[in-house]
Motif scaffolding. Structure first.
Motif, PDB file in Angstrom:
ATOM      1  N   LEU A   7       0.833  -1.206   0.000  1.00 19.96           N
ATOM      2  CA  LEU A   7       0.000   0.000   0.000  1.00 19.96           C
ATOM      3  C   LEU A   7       0.868   1.256   0.000  1.00 19.96           C
ATOM      4  O   LEU A   7       0.625   2.194  -0.758  1.00 19.96           O
ATOM      5  CB  LEU A   7      -0.932   0.010   1.221  1.00 19.96           C
ATOM      6  CG  LEU A   7      -2.100  -0.955   1.204  1.00 19.96           C
ATOM      7  CD1 LEU A   7      -2.783  -0.982   2.562  1.00 19.96           C
ATOM      8  CD2 LEU A   7      -3.080  -0.586   0.101  1.00 19.96           C
ATOM      9  N   LYS A   8       1.879   1.241   0.857  1.00 21.00           N
ATOM     10  CA  LYS A   8       2.765   2.406   0.952  1.00 21.00           C
ATOM     11  C   LYS A   8       3.515   2.629  -0.363  1.00 21.00           C
ATOM     12  O   LYS A   8       3.638   3.765  -0.833  1.00 21.00           O
ATOM     13  CB  LYS A   8       3.772   2.220   2.095  1.00 21.00           C
ATOM     14  CG  LYS A   8       4.590   3.471   2.374  1.00 21.00           C
ATOM     15  CD  LYS A   8       5.760   3.226   3.311  1.00 21.00           C
ATOM     16  CE  LYS A   8       5.390   2.955   4.704  1.00 21.00           C
ATOM     17  NZ  LYS A   8       6.551   2.922   5.630  1.00 21.00           N
ATOM     18  N   ALA A   9       3.988   1.558  -0.982  1.00 24.02           N
ATOM     19  CA  ALA A   9       4.726   1.684  -2.244  1.00 24.02           C
ATOM     20  C   ALA A   9       3.842   2.279  -3.335  1.00 24.02           C
ATOM     21  O   ALA A   9       4.249   3.214  -4.044  1.00 24.02           O
ATOM     22  CB  ALA A   9       5.265   0.321  -2.680  1.00 24.02           C
ATOM     23  N   PHE A  10       2.619   1.762  -3.476  1.00 25.78           N
ATOM     24  CA  PHE A  10       1.732   2.295  -4.512  1.00 25.78           C
ATOM     25  C   PHE A  10       1.243   3.702  -4.173  1.00 25.78           C
ATOM     26  O   PHE A  10       1.032   4.519  -5.069  1.00 25.78           O
ATOM     27  CB  PHE A  10       0.571   1.329  -4.792  1.00 25.78           C
ATOM     28  CG  PHE A  10       0.979   0.216  -5.708  1.00 25.78           C
ATOM     29  CD1 PHE A  10       1.104   0.433  -7.072  1.00 25.78           C
ATOM     30  CD2 PHE A  10       1.282  -1.039  -5.205  1.00 25.78           C
ATOM     31  CE1 PHE A  10       1.508  -0.580  -7.926  1.00 25.78           C
ATOM     32  CE2 PHE A  10       1.694  -2.059  -6.051  1.00 25.78           C
ATOM     33  CZ  PHE A  10       1.801  -1.833  -7.414  1.00 25.78           C
ATOM     34  N   HIS A  11       1.114   3.993  -2.895  1.00 31.32           N
ATOM     35  CA  HIS A  11       0.786   5.367  -2.486  1.00 31.32           C
ATOM     36  C   HIS A  11       1.874   6.320  -2.977  1.00 31.32           C
ATOM     37  O   HIS A  11       1.577   7.345  -3.586  1.00 31.32           O
ATOM     38  CB  HIS A  11       0.637   5.433  -0.962  1.00 31.32           C
ATOM     39  CG  HIS A  11       0.515   6.820  -0.426  1.00 31.32           C
ATOM     40  ND1 HIS A  11      -0.527   7.658  -0.744  1.00 31.32           N
ATOM     41  CD2 HIS A  11       1.316   7.520   0.413  1.00 31.32           C
ATOM     42  CE1 HIS A  11      -0.365   8.810  -0.114  1.00 31.32           C
ATOM     43  NE2 HIS A  11       0.756   8.751   0.586  1.00 31.32           N
ATOM     44  N   ILE A  12       3.120   5.961  -2.757  1.00 30.21           N
ATOM     45  CA  ILE A  12       4.234   6.815  -3.185  1.00 30.21           C
ATOM     46  C   ILE A  12       4.249   6.954  -4.703  1.00 30.21           C
ATOM     47  O   ILE A  12       4.462   8.063  -5.232  1.00 30.21           O
ATOM     48  CB  ILE A  12       5.578   6.270  -2.644  1.00 30.21           C
ATOM     49  CG1 ILE A  12       5.616   6.411  -1.119  1.00 30.21           C
ATOM     50  CG2 ILE A  12       6.759   6.986  -3.291  1.00 30.21           C
ATOM     51  CD1 ILE A  12       6.745   5.647  -0.454  1.00 30.21           C
ATOM     52  N   ILE A  13       4.025   5.875  -5.420  1.00 34.17           N
ATOM     53  CA  ILE A  13       3.998   5.934  -6.890  1.00 34.17           C
ATOM     54  C   ILE A  13       2.950   6.927  -7.372  1.00 34.17           C
ATOM     55  O   ILE A  13       3.218   7.765  -8.249  1.00 34.17           O
ATOM     56  CB  ILE A  13       3.745   4.529  -7.481  1.00 34.17           C
ATOM     57  CG1 ILE A  13       4.970   3.638  -7.274  1.00 34.17           C
ATOM     58  CG2 ILE A  13       3.365   4.613  -8.963  1.00 34.17           C
ATOM     59  CD1 ILE A  13       4.715   2.159  -7.500  1.00 34.17           C
TER      60      ILE A  13
END
Length: 145
Positions: A7-13
């Motif tokens: 979730l955090k990775a895709f949030h950053i993307i």
């Protein structure tokens, strides 16, 4: 924990995608305001409309995934929601959403040839998301309170 990391990775993307639009759309407004040829005005209208669409997608996904990430962290530790830095970040994100809505309104004004703002005003306006980004990143990384 792996779900939270995804979730955090895709949030950053999608934050990066959103900010690309928040940075470039006001720059297009500057060029549009300074353009003198009617053909350029029409080209800028198309570019602004298309970029706004991509910016909407990035913004919605960034906010949605941010809320999902926040919920995942809170699920493991409810005290997470009481941290001052998180409240400040949410306030700044709300300002960004307001800025985004202003951009959408301005795209409409340029589309109707109704812009009344100078290129100088637009240049200053273009700096707002950079200042908000700096503040948000510092809050998230340093967690000052």
């Amino acid at each position: 924990m792996p779900v939270m990391l995804w979730l955090k990775a895709f949030h950053i993307i999608f934050v990066v995608t959103w900010f690309a639009g928040l940075f470039y759309l006001p720059r297009l407004f500057v060029y549009h305001a300074e353009a003198r040829e009617p053909a350029l005005h029409e080209r800028f209208k198309i570019m602004e409309r298309r970029l706004l669409g991509i910016t909407h997608i990035g913004g919605v996904l960034a906010v949605g995934l941010g809320l999902a990430t926040m919920a995942a962290f809170a699920w493991h530790n409810l005290a997470y929601l009481r941290q001052g830095w998180l409240h400040a970040k949410i306030a700044l994100v709300l300002l960004l959403i307001g800025y985004h809505l202003m951009l959408a309104r301005m795209v409409g004004q340029f589309a109707r040839d109704a812009n009344t703002r100078s290129s100088r005003w637009l240049r200053v306006f273009n700096e707002i998301p950079a200042l908000l980004l700096i503040a948000i990143v510092l809050l998230v990384v340093l967690k000052p309170w």
